[in-house]
Design a protein around this motif. Structure first.
Motif, PDB file in Angstrom:
ATOM      1  N   VAL A  89       2.420   4.101   0.085  1.00 15.93           N
ATOM      2  CA  VAL A  89       2.877   4.169   1.477  1.00 15.93           C
ATOM      3  C   VAL A  89       4.354   4.564   1.519  1.00 15.93           C
ATOM      4  O   VAL A  89       4.758   5.472   2.272  1.00 15.93           O
ATOM      5  N   ALA A  90       5.171   3.874   0.720  1.00 17.34           N
ATOM      6  CA  ALA A  90       6.614   4.164   0.701  1.00 17.34           C
ATOM      7  C   ALA A  90       6.864   5.612   0.318  1.00 17.34           C
ATOM      8  O   ALA A  90       7.613   6.341   1.000  1.00 17.34           O
ATOM      9  N   TYR A  91       6.244   6.053  -0.770  1.00 18.08           N
ATOM     10  CA  TYR A  91       6.467   7.415  -1.256  1.00 18.08           C
ATOM     11  C   TYR A  91       6.019   8.442  -0.211  1.00 18.08           C
ATOM     12  O   TYR A  91       6.729   9.418   0.064  1.00 18.08           O
ATOM     13  N   SER A  92       4.877   8.228   0.374  1.00 17.66           N
ATOM     14  CA  SER A  92       4.319   9.213   1.296  1.00 17.66           C
ATOM     15  C   SER A  92       5.112   9.284   2.595  1.00 17.66           C
ATOM     16  O   SER A  92       5.335  10.375   3.150  1.00 17.66           O
ATOM     17  N   GLY A 113       5.275   5.520  -6.754  1.00 21.63           N
ATOM     18  CA  GLY A 113       4.288   5.936  -5.764  1.00 21.63           C
ATOM     19  C   GLY A 113       3.761   7.333  -5.995  1.00 21.63           C
ATOM     20  O   GLY A 113       4.300   8.123  -6.773  1.00 21.63           O
ATOM     21  N   ARG A 114       2.672   7.622  -5.285  1.00 21.09           N
ATOM     22  CA  ARG A 114       2.110   8.982  -5.299  1.00 21.09           C
ATOM     23  C   ARG A 114       1.778   9.357  -3.860  1.00 21.09           C
ATOM     24  O   ARG A 114       1.653   8.502  -2.981  1.00 21.09           O
ATOM     25  N   LEU A 115       1.632  10.644  -3.632  1.00 23.33           N
ATOM     26  CA  LEU A 115       1.419  11.147  -2.282  1.00 23.33           C
ATOM     27  C   LEU A 115      -0.020  10.913  -1.839  1.00 23.33           C
ATOM     28  O   LEU A 115      -0.962  11.277  -2.544  1.00 23.33           O
ATOM     29  N   VAL A 116      -0.173  10.274  -0.662  1.00 21.62           N
ATOM     30  CA  VAL A 116      -1.491  10.099  -0.058  1.00 21.62           C
ATOM     31  C   VAL A 116      -1.439  10.666   1.357  1.00 21.62           C
ATOM     32  O   VAL A 116      -0.371  10.845   1.946  1.00 21.62           O
ATOM     33  N   GLU A 117      -2.590  10.956   1.904  1.00 22.57           N
ATOM     34  CA  GLU A 117      -2.674  11.586   3.223  1.00 22.57           C
ATOM     35  C   GLU A 117      -2.322  10.604   4.344  1.00 22.57           C
ATOM     36  O   GLU A 117      -2.477   9.389   4.206  1.00 22.57           O
ATOM     37  N   GLY A 118      -1.861  11.167   5.437  1.00 24.86           N
ATOM     38  CA  GLY A 118      -1.719  10.384   6.657  1.00 24.86           C
ATOM     39  C   GLY A 118      -0.315   9.965   7.013  1.00 24.86           C
ATOM     40  O   GLY A 118      -0.120   9.271   8.020  1.00 24.86           O
ATOM     41  N   TYR A 119       0.694  10.366   6.231  1.00 25.42           N
ATOM     42  CA  TYR A 119       2.046   9.871   6.481  1.00 25.42           C
ATOM     43  C   TYR A 119       3.066  10.992   6.702  1.00 25.42           C
ATOM     44  O   TYR A 119       4.256  10.794   6.511  1.00 25.42           O
ATOM     45  N   LEU A 164       5.248   6.564  12.453  1.00 22.70           N
ATOM     46  CA  LEU A 164       4.730   6.424  11.083  1.00 22.70           C
ATOM     47  C   LEU A 164       4.365   4.968  10.772  1.00 22.70           C
ATOM     48  O   LEU A 164       3.428   4.701  10.017  1.00 22.70           O
ATOM     49  N   PHE A 165       5.111   4.028  11.356  1.00 27.01           N
ATOM     50  CA  PHE A 165       4.896   2.621  11.033  1.00 27.01           C
ATOM     51  C   PHE A 165       3.567   2.113  11.589  1.00 27.01           C
ATOM     52  O   PHE A 165       2.986   1.164  11.045  1.00 27.01           O
ATOM     53  N   SER A 166       3.107   2.728  12.662  1.00 28.25           N
ATOM     54  CA  SER A 166       1.816   2.305  13.216  1.00 28.25           C
ATOM     55  C   SER A 166       0.648   2.879  12.416  1.00 28.25           C
ATOM     56  O   SER A 166      -0.495   2.472  12.624  1.00 28.25           O
ATOM     57  N   ARG A 167       0.918   3.806  11.517  1.00 26.02           N
ATOM     58  CA  ARG A 167      -0.141   4.412  10.716  1.00 26.02           C
ATOM     59  C   ARG A 167      -0.389   3.692   9.394  1.00 26.02           C
ATOM     60  O   ARG A 167      -1.301   4.050   8.656  1.00 26.02           O
ATOM     61  N   ILE A 168       0.453   2.731   9.046  1.00 28.56           N
ATOM     62  CA  ILE A 168       0.343   2.111   7.721  1.00 28.56           C
ATOM     63  C   ILE A 168      -1.021   1.454   7.559  1.00 28.56           C
ATOM     64  O   ILE A 168      -1.429   0.604   8.364  1.00 28.56           O
ATOM     65  N   ASP A 169      -1.720   1.856   6.518  1.00 28.13           N
ATOM     66  CA  ASP A 169      -3.058   1.343   6.222  1.00 28.13           C
ATOM     67  C   ASP A 169      -2.937   0.282   5.136  1.00 28.13           C
ATOM     68  O   ASP A 169      -2.479   0.572   4.027  1.00 28.13           O
ATOM     69  N   PRO A 170      -3.326  -0.967   5.428  1.00 30.23           N
ATOM     70  CA  PRO A 170      -3.189  -2.035   4.419  1.00 30.23           C
ATOM     71  C   PRO A 170      -4.011  -1.779   3.158  1.00 30.23           C
ATOM     72  O   PRO A 170      -3.771  -2.429   2.130  1.00 30.23           O
ATOM     73  N   LYS A 171      -4.923  -0.834   3.226  1.00 25.87           N
ATOM     74  CA  LYS A 171      -5.712  -0.526   2.020  1.00 25.87           C
ATOM     75  C   LYS A 171      -4.937   0.364   1.044  1.00 25.87           C
ATOM     76  O   LYS A 171      -5.294   0.451  -0.125  1.00 25.87           O
TER      77      LYS A 171
END
Length: 720
Positions: free
Chosen positions: A639-642, A606-612, A626-633
Motif C-alpha cells: 500500500v505504502a509503495y503503491s 513494497g511492490r506495486l499493486v493496482e488501485g493506488y 487515495l486513503f479511502s481506497r486502502i484495502d486491508p487485504k
C-alpha cells in the motif's frame, strides 16, 4: 618568470612542496602567499612547475596557473618568504582526518608517542582553527603555543613532512588534554581514564575539532535517551575500524569509500539488525556510522574494551553545539575530556547518504567546508537560509561559498551562530554584499539579521520563495540555468499565503511558475498537526466525506469547525506523515522527519499493486481520495509503495509535460523528501523513460541546508 597558482593552496604544505621542487630542478627564487594565491618568482619556471605538478601535496587542489613574464630573481638559492597581505578568497582545505603516518607515529616510540594533537601538512584541522588569512600560525588557534626547539627544527627542515607545517606541535609545546570529573581534574593519562569510565557505563563529553561530543557505549543508549530527552531520534555511532563498521552495518563499496575518506563523515548505511542498532536508530533501516578522525579518537579506542561509541553533538538542550568549556560543564555528565586549544569555527559532523555512487549531503559541515561552487554571475551577495537545518551562503567573484551547517533557527543561540558564521565567511572571502537574501516567510528568526546586514552594507533585501530557492540550489549544483523541478518537502511559505511542499516549478534564476502541485490539506491547529498525526488523517477523512474515530465526539466537533479556518498545505511531507500514521508506522512525530523516515522501511520492501494511482485534476494531484481506497487485504508495504509511486508518477508527468511545452531539458528533484532513496528511484526511473535528464543533487544538500545556495543565486541574478 612569475607563476601565480590559485586553488586549495593554503595550509596543505604547498610552499614546502614548491621549495622541494625548486631544489630538485636547481631553481633560484622565492615562494610566498597572500591568502588567496601562491606566487612563485623563479628563473626556471617551466622546469619548477613540471616538478611541482608531478608531486603535489595530498590536500592541494589547483584551479588555475598563471604565468607572467618577470625579471629573474636576484640572489642565489630558493626560499620561502613570509606571507603578505590578506588576499580575498578562501584557499585553505577543510579539516582532514589524521593520516596513517601520524597515527603510526602516535603509537610508535618517538617523542609524539600517545600525543593526540599529532598532525602534519597532509592532515589535521584547518578551517576549525582558522582566525583569518593568510594561513600562518599567528592566524590560527595555535598562536598561543610557540614551537619548542625540536619542533622548530622540523619546521625548518625541507626534508621533513612538517616543513612549514603551521600547526606543528608536540607534548613539550602543544595543546594538551585533561579529564575533569566531579572528584577532580586529571592530566595523567586522561584518555585512558576516560576509556575506563566509559567501559564502566559512564557518560562523557569529549572535545575534538570544531566542537564536542556526548559519548557512551552502545549498551547505555537506553539510559542516554532518557537522560537526554531523545526518545526516538537516531544517534550516530563511531566505530573502531571497518571490521566494526561491518558488525553494525552493511556498507556498499561506495559507502565504504566515503567512510574511509579523509573527510570522515557520518554515513547512513543499511544496518545489521541487532539490539544495539535498533536502539541507535529505532524503526529505521539505516544507521549513521563513522570512523575515528582525530588522534584522540584513535587513542581512546586503543584503550577501550568496547568497539563502538555513541558520538552525538554536545549541546545544552536547544542550543548550538558547545565549543567553550563552560558550556560543556553545563551538561551534567559523569566526566569531561577537555583541551586548551580554542575552537575558532564550530563545525558539526557532516552527514551523508549515498544514492548509488552519488553522495547526497544531509548536513554539510566538518571535512566539507569551506567549499565553493562556480556561478556565472558577478557581484556579491549573502543569503541566510530558511528556519530549520540552517546554513548561510556568500557569493562573490563568480563563486558561491556556503557556510557550515548551523542548526534550527528557532533555538536559543542559533541565529547568533548563523551571524557569526556568515560574518566569518564574509571576512575570509572579502565579500561586501550588494544584496541580502532571506526566505519569504515573515516569521523566520534570521530575517532580523538580514535586515541589519542589508542596512549595514547598503544592500538590497531580497525575499525568495522557499521552493524556488530549492530549485535554484539544484540549478547551481548542476551548473544549469533552468529546469522543471519537483520540490518536495515538509512545508515552506507559498506566495499565495498557504504552506507549499509538493510542487512542480518551471524555474530559472529570474522567475518561477507553479506548474502543478499536490492537493491542499488543512493543518488542523497549525503546527499541532505536524506532531499529532491523527489531525492529518481527520482532515483527510472529512475531505472524503468519511467519519474519523481517532477522537472523541467533542474533540471531533472542535476539529470539524477548524476545517475551513486552518491554513492548508500541499506538502508531500505531510502526505507521507499521513500514510505513515494510517499504516501504523508512526503515530506521533517526536523529531523532524520521523514519520516519513520510518515509512521508508516499508517503501523499501513494497511492490506495486493496482488501485493506488491518484487522479489529477487540472494541475492538482488529488491525494486525499487515495486513503479511502486502502484495502486491508493488501500488505502495508505494498500500500505504502503503491500510493507513493502513484503520486510521484503523477508529479513527474506534470513536470515532463511542462518541460516539453517549455523546451526545457532538465527535470529535477529537490527538497528534504528527495533524501528518500525509494522516492528518488521512482523519480529517476520515470524521468529517464522520457526524453529528459533526471537531475539530482551532488554537492549542495537536498534539504533546507541547501536553501541558502539557491537564495544567493537568485539574489545575484536580481542585481545583475
Amino acid at each position: 618568470m612569475r607563476i601565480v597558482i590559485r586553488g586549495t593552496v593554503q595550509g596543505v604544505g604547498f610552499r614546502p612542496a614548491v621549495y622541494r621542487a625548486a631544489e630538485r630542478c636547481g631553481a633560484t627564487g622565492t615562494v610566498r602567499n597572500d591568502g588567496s594565491a601562491v606566487f612563485i618568482d623563479t628563473d626556471k619556471g617551466e622546469e619548477l612547475l613540471g616538478e611541482l605538478l608531478s608531486d603535489l601535496p595530498p590536500l592541494a587542489r589547483i584551479e588555475s596557473v598563471e604565468k607572467v613574464p618577470a625579471d629573474p630573481p636576484s640572489g642565489t638559492g630558493f626560499s620561502i618568504v613570509p606571507s603578505e597581505g590578506s588576499g580575498s578568497g578562501m584557499s585553505i582545505p577543510a579539516d582532514s582526518a589524521i593520516c596513517d603516518r601520524c597515527v603510526s607515529e602516535m603509537f610508535g616510540d618517538g617523542r609524539r608517542r600517545g600525543y593526540p594533537f599529532t598532525t602534519c601538512t597532509d592532515c589535521g584541522p584547518r578551517f576549525t582553527l582558522l582566525r583569518g588569512m593568510p594561513y600562518d600560525r599567528p592566524m590560527t588557534s595555535m598562536s598561543g603555543f610557540p614551537p619548542c626547539p625540536e619542533c622548530g627544527r622540523e619546521f625548518g627542515s625541507p626534508g621533513d613532512r612538517r616543513f612549514h607545517h603551521q600547526t606543528i606541535a608536540c607534548p613539550a609545546c602543544g595543546p594538551s588534554y585533561r579529564l575533569e570529573t566531579k572528584d577532580g581534574t586529571f592530566t595523567d593519562d586522561p584518555v585512558g581514564r576516560l576509556a575506563g569510565i566509559l567501559d564502566d557505563g559512564g557518560r562523557a563529553i569529549v572535545k575534538g575539532w570544531g566542537g564536542m561530543h556526548i559519548c557512551c557505549t552502545l549498551d547505555r543508549i537506553s539510559d542516554l535517551r532518557g537522560w537526554y530527552g531523545r526518545g526516538q531520534k537516531p544517534f550516530a555511532i563511531m566505530a573502531r575500524d571497518m571490521d566494526t563498521i561491518e558488525r553494525y552495518g552493511t556498507p556498499t563499496p561506495d559507502e565504504a569509500a566515503v567512510l574511509q575518506s579523509p573527510e570522515r563523515p557520518i554515513v547512513l548505511v543499511r544496518k545489521v539488525p541487532c539490539d544495539e542498532t535498533e536502539d541507535a536508530s529505532p524503526g529505521l533501516d539505516t544507521i549513521g556510522l563513522f570512523l575515528p578522525y582525530t588522534g584522540m579518537h584513535h587513542l581512546l579506542f586503543s584503550k577501550l574494551d568496547h568497539d563502538a561509541l555513541v558520538m552525538t553533538s554536545a549541546n545544552p538542550p536547544g542550543e548550538p553545539m558547545a565549543v567553550e568549556d563552560r558550556d560543556a560543564r553545563r551538561i551534567d555528565v559523569d566526566t569531561w575530556l577537555l583541551h586548551d586549544q580554542p575552537i575558532v569555527n564550530r563545525a558539526d559532523d557532516t552527514v551523508v547518504r549515498m544514492l548509488g555512487p552519488r553522495t547526497q549531503y544531509i548536513r554539510r559541515s566538518r571535512g566539507y567546508v569551506p567549499f565553493r561552487l562556480d556561478i556565472p554571475l558577478k557581484g556579491s551577495a549573502v543569503a541566510l537560509g530558511a528556519q530549520e537545518n540552517l546554513s548561510g551562503a556568500i557569493a562573490c567573484d563568480g563563486r558561491v561559498w556556503p557556510t557550515q551547517y548551523i542548526g534550527n533557527g528557532e533555538k536559543i543561540g542559533v541565529p547568533e551562530y548563523l551571524e557569526e558564521a556568515v560574518r566569518t565567511q564574509m571576512a575570509l572571502t572579502g565579500c561586501r554584499p550588494d544584496a541580502v537574501a532571506v526566505d519569504l516567510h515573515p516569521g523566520y528568526s534570521n530575517r532580523r539579521f538580514g535586515r541589519l546586514l542589508a542596512e549595514e552594507c547598503g544592500a538590497e533585501l531580497v525575499e525568495v520563495q522557499h521552493h524556488w530557492a530549492h530549485a535554484a540550489s539544484l540549478m547551481v549544483d548542476n551548473g544549469i540555468d533552468g529546469c522543471v523541478a519537483l520540490t518536495l518537502d515538509g512545508t515552506g511559505h507559498g506566495d499565495d499565503g498557504t504552506a507549499w511542499g509538493g510542487e512542480v516549478l518551471i524555474a530559472d534564476l529570474d522567475r518561477y511558475v507553479r506548474a502543478g502541485h499536490l492537493q491542499s490539506i488543512p493543518l488542523l491547529g497549525g503546527d499541532k498537526a505536524l506532531y499529532d498525526l491523527r489531525r492529518l488523517r481527520f482532515a483527510i477523512d472529512r475531505m472524503n466525506g468519511e467519519d474519523n474515530h481517532d477522537f472523541t465526539d467533542s474533540e471531533a466537533a472542535v476539529l470539524g469547525k477548524m476545517m475551513d479556518r486552518s491554513v492548508t498545505t500541499s506538502s508531500m511531507g505531510r502526505v507521507l506523515d499521513a500514510i505513515s500514521y494510517t499504516l501504523g508506522v508512526c503515530t506521533r512525530r517526536s523529531y523532524d522527519g520521523e514519520p516519513a523516515m520510518k515509512l521508508e522501511t516499508l517503501l523499501n520492501r513494497g511492490r506495486l499493486v493496482e488501485g493506488y494511482r491518484p487522479e489529477t485534476k487540472g494541475n492538482v494531484v488529488m491525494t486525499a481520495e487515495l486513503f479511502s481506497r486502502i484495502d486491508p487485504k493488501d500488505r502495508p508495504e505494498d500500500v505504502a509503495y503503491s500510493m507513493v509511486h502513484g503520486i510521484v508518477e503523477e508529479l513527474c508527468q506534470i513536470a515532463i509535460d511542462a518541460a516539453d511545452s517549455s523546451g526545457i531539458g532538465p527535470v529535477g528533484l529537490t527538497g528534504g523528501v528527495s533524501y528518500n532513496s525509494a522516492i528518488s528511484c521512482m523519480f529517476t526511473n520515470t524521468v529517464i523513460s522520457s526524453n529528459h535528464v533526471a537531475t539530482l543533487h551532488s554537492q549542495v544538500p537536498n534539504g533546507d541546508c541547501g536553501i541558502s545556495t539557491g537564495q544567493v543565486a537568485v539574489a545575484l541574478k536580481r542585481i545583475q
